[in-house]
Write an enzyme that holds these catalytic residues in place. Structure first.
Site, PDB file in Angstrom:
ATOM      1  N   GLN A   9      37.071  30.669  41.506  1.00 19.94           N
ATOM      2  CA  GLN A   9      35.822  31.392  41.760  1.00 19.94           C
ATOM      3  C   GLN A   9      34.608  30.487  41.637  1.00 19.94           C
ATOM      4  O   GLN A   9      33.517  30.866  42.088  1.00 19.94           O
ATOM      5  CB  GLN A   9      35.692  32.593  40.819  1.00 19.94           C
ATOM      6  CG  GLN A   9      35.485  32.216  39.354  1.00 19.94           C
ATOM      7  CD  GLN A   9      35.539  33.409  38.427  1.00 19.94           C
ATOM      8  OE1 GLN A   9      36.610  33.936  38.129  1.00 19.94           O
ATOM      9  NE2 GLN A   9      34.383  33.847  37.947  1.00 19.94           N
TER      10      GLN A   9
ATOM     11  N   HIS B 101      35.867  39.908  31.835  1.00 19.02           N
ATOM     12  CA  HIS B 101      36.522  39.183  32.925  1.00 19.02           C
ATOM     13  C   HIS B 101      37.558  40.083  33.596  1.00 19.02           C
ATOM     14  O   HIS B 101      38.098  40.989  32.964  1.00 19.02           O
ATOM     15  CB  HIS B 101      37.194  37.936  32.324  1.00 19.02           C
ATOM     16  CG  HIS B 101      37.668  36.941  33.316  1.00 19.02           C
ATOM     17  ND1 HIS B 101      36.940  36.569  34.427  1.00 19.02           N
ATOM     18  CD2 HIS B 101      38.815  36.214  33.375  1.00 19.02           C
ATOM     19  CE1 HIS B 101      37.618  35.663  35.122  1.00 19.02           C
ATOM     20  NE2 HIS B 101      38.766  35.433  34.502  1.00 19.02           N
TER      21      HIS B 101
ATOM     22  N   ASN C 217      44.790  34.110  36.913  1.00 18.81           N
ATOM     23  CA  ASN C 217      43.350  33.956  36.774  1.00 18.81           C
ATOM     24  C   ASN C 217      42.769  33.399  38.074  1.00 18.81           C
ATOM     25  O   ASN C 217      43.530  33.057  38.996  1.00 18.81           O
ATOM     26  CB  ASN C 217      43.054  33.027  35.587  1.00 18.81           C
ATOM     27  CG  ASN C 217      41.634  33.164  35.069  1.00 18.81           C
ATOM     28  OD1 ASN C 217      40.816  33.895  35.647  1.00 18.81           O
ATOM     29  ND2 ASN C 217      41.328  32.468  33.992  1.00 18.81           N
TER      30      ASN C 217
ATOM     31  N   CYS D 230      34.852  37.297  39.682  1.00 19.23           N
ATOM     32  CA  CYS D 230      36.224  37.591  39.272  1.00 19.23           C
ATOM     33  C   CYS D 230      36.684  38.974  39.740  1.00 19.23           C
ATOM     34  O   CYS D 230      37.840  39.168  40.110  1.00 19.23           O
ATOM     35  CB  CYS D 230      36.352  37.491  37.757  1.00 19.23           C
ATOM     36  SG  CYS D 230      35.311  38.677  36.890  1.00 19.23           S
TER      37      CYS D 230
END
Ligand SMILES: *[C@@H]1O[C@H](CO)[C@@H](O)[C@H](O)[C@H]1NC(C)=O
Ligand SMILES: *[C@@H]1O[C@H](CO)[C@@H](O)[C@H](O)[C@H]1NC(C)=O
Length: 341
Positions: A132, A288, A308, A138
């Site tokens: 990102q 997140h 992630n 996110c």
């Protein structure tokens, strides 16, 4: 044997703490992660932060070798930034009032009918790990990850979808581009817009531009085009908050699920590998969004497999194994969402 290891490690640490060795590590690290700084002041500051993190990593990993931790840390591409900076720049998830959504439709599935382990990567439901950059997007990566999985299940084809499309176009739905957003509002946009473009048609732009913070916060104009449309959903479901058993059975029966987590700790920023189990990772401090792609058990310890969006240099090739059935560690089951086609 153990003593010998500890002595060797100590010798290594004394060696590393000496300046020429640190310089060498620093130069190698900068090259590896393509770091270039604007001026000497900036370079000196980044070096100081990096060195502080290096000490943290060495200390932690020594303790891990003594069996005090089940995971290791590493000097990844984020190691020249402070935790405060990272939490400011990557703080990307807005939390909604789950209260409005919760519905009693999710029945607990009895333990025996749920598989012991699941890894949707093996079934091809998970796209490549992405980065990102210094953009709080996110929520877009996480929500699209769950949608990519559902589309693959339905069509047989895995097509990476465009987070840039969501960053640029879903402000009307309540998202704030690089300043953060909501998983549910990403789906609201896709439902309202009747689709989302593919990554290849509408590529991501906020690559990790070193410390160019202001620039990284500028959102582009919406350039969605029906020609690039590669995904759609008609609805989404939110799971009951904090129930890891329901999350487990839903991951097993549905596929990858978008979730919210607490990613504020330095140990999370610098996570390298192993089973992340930090009791101080408060499930209520969520900032997140990530993607649960499976779960399993290693030597009697349960974990979640979590994708992630911080690139492959972070964690286990971009993934983290997070302790499961540890009172909703890091809030992994606080706000799980998935779309339906
Ligand atoms: C050095 O670079 C930083 C970050 O790029 C910038 O904020 C700062 O103003 C620069 N300082 C000088 C003296 O040019
Ligand atoms: C919750 O379930 C009820 C039926 O029991 C339904 O009428 C309602 O629309 C549902 N709410 C949401 C947000 O899905």
């Amino acid at each position: 044997m153990h003593t010998l290891c500890a002595m060797l490690l100590l010798a290594f640490m004394v060696f590393v703490y000496s300046s020429p060795a640190v310089n060498k590590l620093w130069e190698e690290w900068k090259i590896k992660h393509g770091k270039v700084y604007d001026n000497q002041t900036e370079l000196d500051f980044r070096r100081a932060v990096w060195e502080k993190n290096m000490h943290l990593v060495l200390r932690h990993n020594q303790e891990a070798s003594e069996g005090k931790h089940s995971f290791t840390l590493g000097l990844n591409h984020l190691a020249d930034m402070t935790a405060e900076e990272l939490n400011e720049k990557l703080n990307c998830l807005k939390l909604e009032n789950t209260f409005n959504f919760i519905n009693g439709t999710f029945k607990k599935v009895s333990g025996s009918s749920v598989p012991q382990s699941v890894d949707w990567r093996k079934a091809g439901l998970v796209g490549p790990v992405r980065n990102q950059g210094l953009c709080g997007s996110c929520w877009a990566f996480s929500s699209l990850g769950a949608l990519e999985g559902q589309l693959k299940k339905h069509t047989g084809v895995l097509v990476p979808l465009s987070p840039q499309n969501l960053v640029d176009c879903s402000t009307k739905d309540g998202n704030l581009g690089c300043r953060g957003g909501y998983i549910t509002k990403a789906y609201s946009y896709i439902i309202r817009n009747r689709g989302v473009d593919s990554e290849s048609f509408y590529p991501y732009e906020h690559k990790l531009k070193q410390h160019n913070f202001l620039k990284s916060f500028e959102n582009g104009k919406c350039r969605y085009s029906i020609q690039g449309n590669a995904g759609y959903c008609s609805n989404f479901h939110i799971l009951p908050s904090g129930d890891e058993k329901i999350l487990q059975s839903t991951v097993a029966s549905v596929g990858p699920i978008a979730v919210a987590v607490n990613a504020m700790l330095e140990s999370f920023h610098l996570y390298k590998g192993g089973l992340y189990d930090v009791t101080s990772c408060n499930p209520k401090l969520i900032n997140h969004a990530v993607l649960v792609v499976g779960y399993g058990t290693d030597a009697g310890r349960d974990y979640w497999i979590v994708k992630n969006s911080w690139g492959t240099a972070w964690g286990e090739g971009g993934y983290i194994r997070l302790a499961r059935n540890k009172n909703n560690l890091c809030g992994i089951a606080s706000f799980p969402v998935y779309p339906t086609l």
